[in-house]
Design a protein around this motif. Structure first.
Motif, PDB file in Angstrom:
ATOM      1  N   GLY A  50       0.814  -1.221   0.000  1.00 20.13           N
ATOM      2  CA  GLY A  50       0.000   0.000   0.000  1.00 20.13           C
ATOM      3  C   GLY A  50       0.835   1.252   0.000  1.00 20.13           C
ATOM      4  N   LEU A  51       2.047   1.154  -0.567  1.00 17.88           N
ATOM      5  CA  LEU A  51       2.972   2.296  -0.577  1.00 17.88           C
ATOM      6  C   LEU A  51       3.057   2.973  -1.945  1.00 17.88           C
ATOM      7  CD1 LEU A  51       5.830   0.770   1.598  1.00 17.88           C
ATOM      8  CD2 LEU A  51       4.327   2.649   2.240  1.00 17.88           C
ATOM      9  N   SER A  52       2.197   2.548  -2.873  1.00 18.21           N
ATOM     10  CA  SER A  52       2.156   3.215  -4.171  1.00 18.21           C
ATOM     11  C   SER A  52       1.580   4.621  -3.991  1.00 18.21           C
ATOM     12  CB  SER A  52       1.282   2.424  -5.151  1.00 18.21           C
ATOM     13  OG  SER A  52       1.792   1.126  -5.338  1.00 18.21           O
ATOM     14  N   LEU A  53       2.058   5.569  -4.787  1.00 21.05           N
ATOM     15  CA  LEU A  53       1.599   6.950  -4.679  1.00 21.05           C
ATOM     16  C   LEU A  53       0.336   7.168  -5.499  1.00 21.05           C
ATOM     17  CD1 LEU A  53       4.996   8.870  -4.950  1.00 21.05           C
ATOM     18  CD2 LEU A  53       3.709   8.325  -2.880  1.00 21.05           C
ATOM     19  N   LYS A  54      -0.547   8.025  -4.970  1.00 22.17           N
ATOM     20  CA  LYS A  54      -1.734   8.429  -5.725  1.00 22.17           C
ATOM     21  C   LYS A  54      -1.942   9.930  -5.536  1.00 22.17           C
ATOM     22  CE  LYS A  54      -5.204   7.793  -2.092  1.00 22.17           C
ATOM     23  NZ  LYS A  54      -6.552   7.290  -1.766  1.00 22.17           N
ATOM     24  N   LEU A  86       7.682  -2.164   7.643  1.00 20.08           N
ATOM     25  CA  LEU A  86       8.650  -1.407   6.850  1.00 20.08           C
ATOM     26  C   LEU A  86       8.921  -0.034   7.460  1.00 20.08           C
ATOM     27  CD1 LEU A  86       7.292  -2.364   3.324  1.00 20.08           C
ATOM     28  CD2 LEU A  86       9.529  -3.006   4.238  1.00 20.08           C
ATOM     29  N   PHE A  87       7.882   0.623   7.956  1.00 28.36           N
ATOM     30  CA  PHE A  87       8.064   1.929   8.594  1.00 28.36           C
ATOM     31  C   PHE A  87       8.923   1.803   9.851  1.00 28.36           C
ATOM     32  CE2 PHE A  87       4.459   3.702   6.140  1.00 28.36           C
ATOM     33  CZ  PHE A  87       5.023   4.921   5.803  1.00 28.36           C
ATOM     34  N   ARG A  88       8.658   0.751  10.644  1.00 31.41           N
ATOM     35  CA  ARG A  88       9.433   0.564  11.880  1.00 31.41           C
ATOM     36  C   ARG A  88      10.912   0.351  11.578  1.00 31.41           C
ATOM     37  NH1 ARG A  88       5.048  -2.637  13.509  1.00 31.41           N
ATOM     38  NH2 ARG A  88       6.206  -4.549  13.037  1.00 31.41           N
ATOM     39  N   VAL A  89      11.204  -0.516  10.622  1.00 31.41           N
ATOM     40  CA  VAL A  89      12.606  -0.807  10.340  1.00 31.41           C
ATOM     41  C   VAL A  89      13.293   0.388   9.694  1.00 31.41           C
ATOM     42  CG1 VAL A  89      12.264  -1.844   8.049  1.00 31.41           C
ATOM     43  CG2 VAL A  89      14.196  -2.551   9.432  1.00 31.41           C
ATOM     44  N   CYS A  90      12.568   1.174   8.888  1.00 34.60           N
ATOM     45  CA  CYS A  90      13.193   2.350   8.262  1.00 34.60           C
ATOM     46  C   CYS A  90      13.535   3.412   9.294  1.00 34.60           C
ATOM     47  CB  CYS A  90      12.275   2.917   7.181  1.00 34.60           C
ATOM     48  SG  CYS A  90      12.427   2.026   5.611  1.00 34.60           S
ATOM     49  N   MET A  91      12.744   3.516  10.347  1.00 29.15           N
ATOM     50  CA  MET A  91      13.083   4.457  11.417  1.00 29.15           C
ATOM     51  C   MET A  91      14.366   4.020  12.130  1.00 29.15           C
ATOM     52  SD  MET A  91       9.497   5.833  13.077  1.00 29.15           S
ATOM     53  CE  MET A  91       8.614   4.273  13.163  1.00 29.15           C
ATOM     54  N   ILE A  92      14.544   2.707  12.257  1.00 30.35           N
ATOM     55  CA  ILE A  92      15.779   2.171  12.841  1.00 30.35           C
ATOM     56  C   ILE A  92      16.948   2.406  11.900  1.00 30.35           C
ATOM     57  CG2 ILE A  92      16.950   0.058  13.583  1.00 30.35           C
ATOM     58  CD1 ILE A  92      14.182  -0.998  14.464  1.00 30.35           C
ATOM     59  N   LEU A  93      16.735   2.178  10.606  1.00 29.57           N
ATOM     60  CA  LEU A  93      17.790   2.364   9.610  1.00 29.57           C
ATOM     61  C   LEU A  93      18.255   3.814   9.554  1.00 29.57           C
ATOM     62  CD1 LEU A  93      16.397   0.110   6.732  1.00 29.57           C
ATOM     63  CD2 LEU A  93      18.474  -0.294   8.058  1.00 29.57           C
ATOM     64  N   VAL A  94      17.309   4.744   9.652  1.00 28.54           N
ATOM     65  CA  VAL A  94      17.655   6.171   9.627  1.00 28.54           C
ATOM     66  C   VAL A  94      18.548   6.520  10.819  1.00 28.54           C
ATOM     67  CG1 VAL A  94      16.672   8.485   9.978  1.00 28.54           C
ATOM     68  CG2 VAL A  94      15.699   6.961   8.265  1.00 28.54           C
ATOM     69  N   ALA A  95      18.375   5.799  11.932  1.00 32.98           N
ATOM     70  CA  ALA A  95      19.170   6.072  13.135  1.00 32.98           C
ATOM     71  C   ALA A  95      20.506   5.331  13.136  1.00 32.98           C
ATOM     72  CB  ALA A  95      18.371   5.691  14.380  1.00 32.98           C
ATOM     73  N   HIS A  97      18.081   9.889   3.912  1.00 31.11           N
ATOM     74  CA  HIS A  97      16.983  10.587   4.593  1.00 31.11           C
ATOM     75  C   HIS A  97      17.303  12.083   4.721  1.00 31.11           C
ATOM     76  CE1 HIS A  97      13.587  11.215   7.237  1.00 31.11           C
ATOM     77  NE2 HIS A  97      14.364  11.602   8.232  1.00 31.11           N
ATOM     78  N   ALA A  98      18.541  12.385   5.067  1.00 30.08           N
ATOM     79  CA  ALA A  98      18.964  13.791   5.184  1.00 30.08           C
ATOM     80  C   ALA A  98      18.875  14.490   3.831  1.00 30.08           C
ATOM     81  CB  ALA A  98      20.387  13.866   5.730  1.00 30.08           C
ATOM     82  N   TYR A  99      19.278  13.781   2.770  1.00 30.32           N
ATOM     83  CA  TYR A  99      19.207  14.369   1.423  1.00 30.32           C
ATOM     84  C   TYR A  99      17.762  14.641   1.014  1.00 30.32           C
ATOM     85  CZ  TYR A  99      18.980  14.573  -3.650  1.00 30.32           C
ATOM     86  OH  TYR A  99      18.677  14.945  -4.933  1.00 30.32           O
ATOM     87  N   TYR A 100      16.899  13.665   1.228  1.00 31.29           N
ATOM     88  CA  TYR A 100      15.495  13.830   0.842  1.00 31.29           C
ATOM     89  C   TYR A 100      14.842  15.022   1.551  1.00 31.29           C
ATOM     90  CZ  TYR A 100      15.221   9.260  -1.522  1.00 31.29           C
ATOM     91  OH  TYR A 100      15.382   8.201  -2.385  1.00 31.29           O
ATOM     92  N   THR A 101      15.158  15.196   2.826  1.00 30.90           N
ATOM     93  CA  THR A 101      14.480  16.226   3.630  1.00 30.90           C
ATOM     94  C   THR A 101      15.156  17.594   3.564  1.00 30.90           C
ATOM     95  OG1 THR A 101      15.710  15.467   5.587  1.00 30.90           O
ATOM     96  CG2 THR A 101      13.493  14.570   5.263  1.00 30.90           C
ATOM     97  N   GLN A 102      16.411  17.646   3.087  1.00 33.83           N
ATOM     98  CA  GLN A 102      17.147  18.910   3.109  1.00 33.83           C
ATOM     99  C   GLN A 102      17.565  19.402   1.727  1.00 33.83           C
ATOM    100  OE1 GLN A 102      20.447  18.345   5.838  1.00 33.83           O
ATOM    101  NE2 GLN A 102      19.114  17.366   7.359  1.00 33.83           N
ATOM    102  N   ALA A 145       9.587   7.001   0.973  1.00 34.53           N
ATOM    103  CA  ALA A 145      10.574   6.767  -0.080  1.00 34.53           C
ATOM    104  C   ALA A 145      11.608   5.728   0.359  1.00 34.53           C
ATOM    105  CB  ALA A 145      11.264   8.080  -0.447  1.00 34.53           C
ATOM    106  N   LEU A 146      12.002   5.772   1.631  1.00 34.23           N
ATOM    107  CA  LEU A 146      12.981   4.815   2.144  1.00 34.23           C
ATOM    108  C   LEU A 146      12.393   3.413   2.250  1.00 34.23           C
ATOM    109  CD1 LEU A 146      14.716   6.958   4.920  1.00 34.23           C
ATOM    110  CD2 LEU A 146      15.621   6.355   2.674  1.00 34.23           C
ATOM    111  N   CYS A 147      11.114   3.323   2.585  1.00 37.31           N
ATOM    112  CA  CYS A 147      10.442   2.015   2.614  1.00 37.31           C
ATOM    113  C   CYS A 147      10.478   1.380   1.231  1.00 37.31           C
ATOM    114  CB  CYS A 147       8.984   2.174   3.070  1.00 37.31           C
ATOM    115  SG  CYS A 147       8.770   2.486   4.831  1.00 37.31           S
TER     116      CYS A 147
END
Length: 236
Positions: A129-133, A158-167, A176-181, A195-197
């Motif tokens: 359910g991560l496709s964009l609309k 996927l969201f939980r693990v990506c939060m761990i990966l970002v840390a 993540h820094a590139y996408y947001t900055q 996007a990271l998921c």
């Protein structure tokens, strides 16, 4: 101490040596005598009811027996999961990704199934359910969001693990820094996590198909400003 099946006022009646001997049978680490004394002091001040002590003790035994049975079942389940994961191609390489653990990979395959059933990672992205609309109404152009039509548990995992990966993971943290900055079209934090998921799905899909090792440096080279920096360093 629960396996003594003793109520607080009964704990106070044991000697320090008896309690210490019981603990040494149950726990591997050393126990200080001061802790035993603190427990006995607290037990001696207990104001709980003492009537029906025999039934309370029986209930405690029943609860502990159920707990031990559940623990045993969990251990058997863990062993079964480990055995199944050993049979899945690419799992060792997936587990080598910093921030990705066994439970994550087990949960991923529990939701996705056999990767050979998929020809492209976009199919898994859609499943999650991560496709964009784009939300539009007539001439009005609304926000772009994810469909959320898919496996809720997979999306949450996927969201939980990506939060761990970002840390914890250098490459995901940098991305993540590139996408947001980034100067042009910076993403909000939640948009970046989406996007990271999707990035993680593509990585796991590719590893499952080709069994290669994840390379953080190679992923960093995909980030535009870091790729330019790398080229300058190589030129110098």
């Amino acid at each position: 101490f629960l396996k003594l099946y003793a109520l607080p006022h009964e704990i106070a009646e044991f000697t320090e040596d008896e309690l210490l001997a019981h603990l040494r049978k149950s726990v591997s680490r050393s126990v200080e005598l001061s802790k035993i004394r603190e427990l006995q002091q607290a037990a001696s001040k207990s104001i709980g009811l003492r009537q029906g002590a025999e039934m309370a003790r029986l209930e405690l035994k029943t609860i502990l027996a159920k707990y031990e049975l559940i623990q045993l079942q969990f251990e058997e389940l863990d062993a079964k999961i480990d055995g199944l994961l050993d049979e899945v191609p690419g799992v060792p390489q997936m587990l080598a990704i910093k921030g990705v653990g066994r439970d994550t990979i087990a949960g991923f395959f529990a939701e996705v199934g056999d990767l050979s059933d998929y020809s492209h990672p976009r199919q898994i992205i859609k499943l999650a359910g991560l496709s964009l609309k784009e939300n539009t109404s007539g001439k009005h152009k609304g926000k772009t969001t994810i469909t959320k039509r898919g496996r809720k548990k997979l999306r949450a995992l996927l969201f939980r693990v990506c939060m761990i990966l970002v840390a914890k993971n250098t490459a995901f943290k940098a991305l993540h820094a590139y996408y947001t900055q980034r100067p042009d079209n910076p993403l909000k934090k939640m948009q970046s996590l989406i996007a990271l998921c999707n990035k993680l799905i593509r990585i796991l899909f590719s590893i499952g198909k080709k069994q290669f090792s994840f390379d953080e440096e190679k992923m960093l080279r995909d980030i535009p400003h870091l790729a330019v920096t790398k080229k300058v360093e190589m030129a110098a």
